[in-house]
Design a protein around this motif. Sequence first.
Motif, PDB file in Angstrom:
ATOM      1  N   MET A  57     102.361  20.660  30.836  1.00 36.85           N
ATOM      2  CA  MET A  57     102.312  20.416  31.880  1.00 36.85           C
ATOM      3  C   MET A  57     102.413  19.660  32.490  1.00 36.85           C
ATOM      4  N   ALA A  58     103.060  18.135  32.221  1.00 37.06           N
ATOM      5  CA  ALA A  58     103.627  17.233  32.274  1.00 37.06           C
ATOM      6  C   ALA A  58     104.877  17.034  32.882  1.00 37.06           C
ATOM      7  N   ASP A  59     105.661  18.812  32.091  1.00 36.67           N
ATOM      8  CA  ASP A  59     107.164  19.231  31.820  1.00 36.67           C
ATOM      9  C   ASP A  59     107.428  19.867  32.843  1.00 36.67           C
ATOM     10  N   TYR A  60     106.044  20.990  33.527  1.00 30.23           N
ATOM     11  CA  TYR A  60     106.186  21.543  34.509  1.00 30.23           C
ATOM     12  C   TYR A  60     106.419  20.620  35.561  1.00 30.23           C
ATOM     13  N   MET A  61     105.234  19.760  35.982  1.00 31.08           N
ATOM     14  CA  MET A  61     104.905  18.912  37.166  1.00 31.08           C
ATOM     15  C   MET A  61     105.946  17.845  37.037  1.00 31.08           C
ATOM     16  N   LYS A  68      98.594  26.101  37.342  1.00 32.00           N
ATOM     17  CA  LYS A  68      96.910  26.571  37.945  1.00 32.00           C
ATOM     18  C   LYS A  68      97.055  26.781  36.133  1.00 32.00           C
ATOM     19  N   ILE A  69      95.459  26.603  35.868  1.00 29.27           N
ATOM     20  CA  ILE A  69      94.988  26.657  35.077  1.00 29.27           C
ATOM     21  C   ILE A  69      93.199  27.938  35.183  1.00 29.27           C
ATOM     22  N   GLU A  70      93.691  29.160  34.951  1.00 26.56           N
ATOM     23  CA  GLU A  70      92.844  29.891  36.002  1.00 26.56           C
ATOM     24  C   GLU A  70      91.434  29.905  34.943  1.00 26.56           C
ATOM     25  N   TYR A  76      98.588  18.628  40.023  1.00 23.95           N
ATOM     26  CA  TYR A  76      99.635  18.495  40.754  1.00 23.95           C
ATOM     27  C   TYR A  76     100.174  17.124  40.572  1.00 23.95           C
ATOM     28  N   TYR A  77     101.866  16.865  41.342  1.00 20.92           N
ATOM     29  CA  TYR A  77     101.484  15.160  41.256  1.00 20.92           C
ATOM     30  C   TYR A  77     101.416  14.938  43.096  1.00 20.92           C
ATOM     31  N   THR A  78     100.996  13.334  42.571  1.00 24.02           N
ATOM     32  CA  THR A  78     101.390  12.679  44.033  1.00 24.02           C
ATOM     33  C   THR A  78     101.630  11.389  44.260  1.00 24.02           C
ATOM     34  N   THR A  79     102.751  11.205  44.426  1.00 26.45           N
ATOM     35  CA  THR A  79     102.788   9.521  44.622  1.00 26.45           C
ATOM     36  C   THR A  79     102.347   8.354  45.040  1.00 26.45           C
ATOM     37  N   ALA A  80     101.871   7.346  44.542  1.00 27.40           N
ATOM     38  CA  ALA A  80     102.310   5.918  45.190  1.00 27.40           C
ATOM     39  C   ALA A  80     102.907   4.883  45.545  1.00 27.40           C
ATOM     40  N   THR A  81     102.873   4.655  46.856  1.00 27.70           N
ATOM     41  CA  THR A  81     104.209   4.066  47.166  1.00 27.70           C
ATOM     42  C   THR A  81     103.876   2.013  47.047  1.00 27.70           C
ATOM     43  N   ASN A  82     105.010   1.473  47.360  1.00 30.19           N
ATOM     44  CA  ASN A  82     105.211   0.526  47.470  1.00 30.19           C
ATOM     45  C   ASN A  82     104.488  -0.540  48.451  1.00 30.19           C
ATOM     46  N   LYS A  83     103.542   0.341  49.433  1.00 26.93           N
ATOM     47  CA  LYS A  83     103.641  -0.406  50.709  1.00 26.93           C
ATOM     48  C   LYS A  83     104.378  -0.408  51.861  1.00 26.93           C
TER      49      LYS A  83
END
Length: 159
Positions: A57-61, A68-70, A76-83
């Motif tokens: 999963m990490a490789d694909y993301m 999507k695992i049926e 999915y990934y989201t990012t955290a920013t440094n503000k």
Amino acid sequence: MAFYKKFQSKLNDLWYPKAITIGTPIATDKVADKLSLLSTVTRGDTYAVLKNLGGVMADYMAMGRTVKIEGVGTFYYTTATNKKGVATSAEVNSAQINGIRVRFIPEVKRSSSKQITTRSMVDVDVDWTDIEKLANGGNSSGGNPDGGNDGDQGENPLG
């Protein structure tokens, strides 16, 4: 049986139920055991697949894809920013990213009228139990001030 505890919000001082878990997490080998009983796959084969699932999963993301695992849902990934935002879109760069989070959306099934009919991993008949009542043998301090109840309080949840 799922458990909740009472917690008071610091934002408005009101009380709410909060879902909690008990005990240690269920380990991969226990999940493999149960899956092998529900399928024609051996425990060892199931265990091997589960152990490799996270890496796959990490490789694909990491390639910018969702996974999507049926019967489970979508990851999915989201990012955290440094503000430290920037004034223009041309100034945006990856150096502003200081963390990655994995997000999860449970799978849902919808009727033809777009109503949610089922959600994976959420049993429609979840039996919620107040963990304080369980710990106190059925007697909970801080009960409902209206005198109502949340089910059969005369029944011992431990049997």
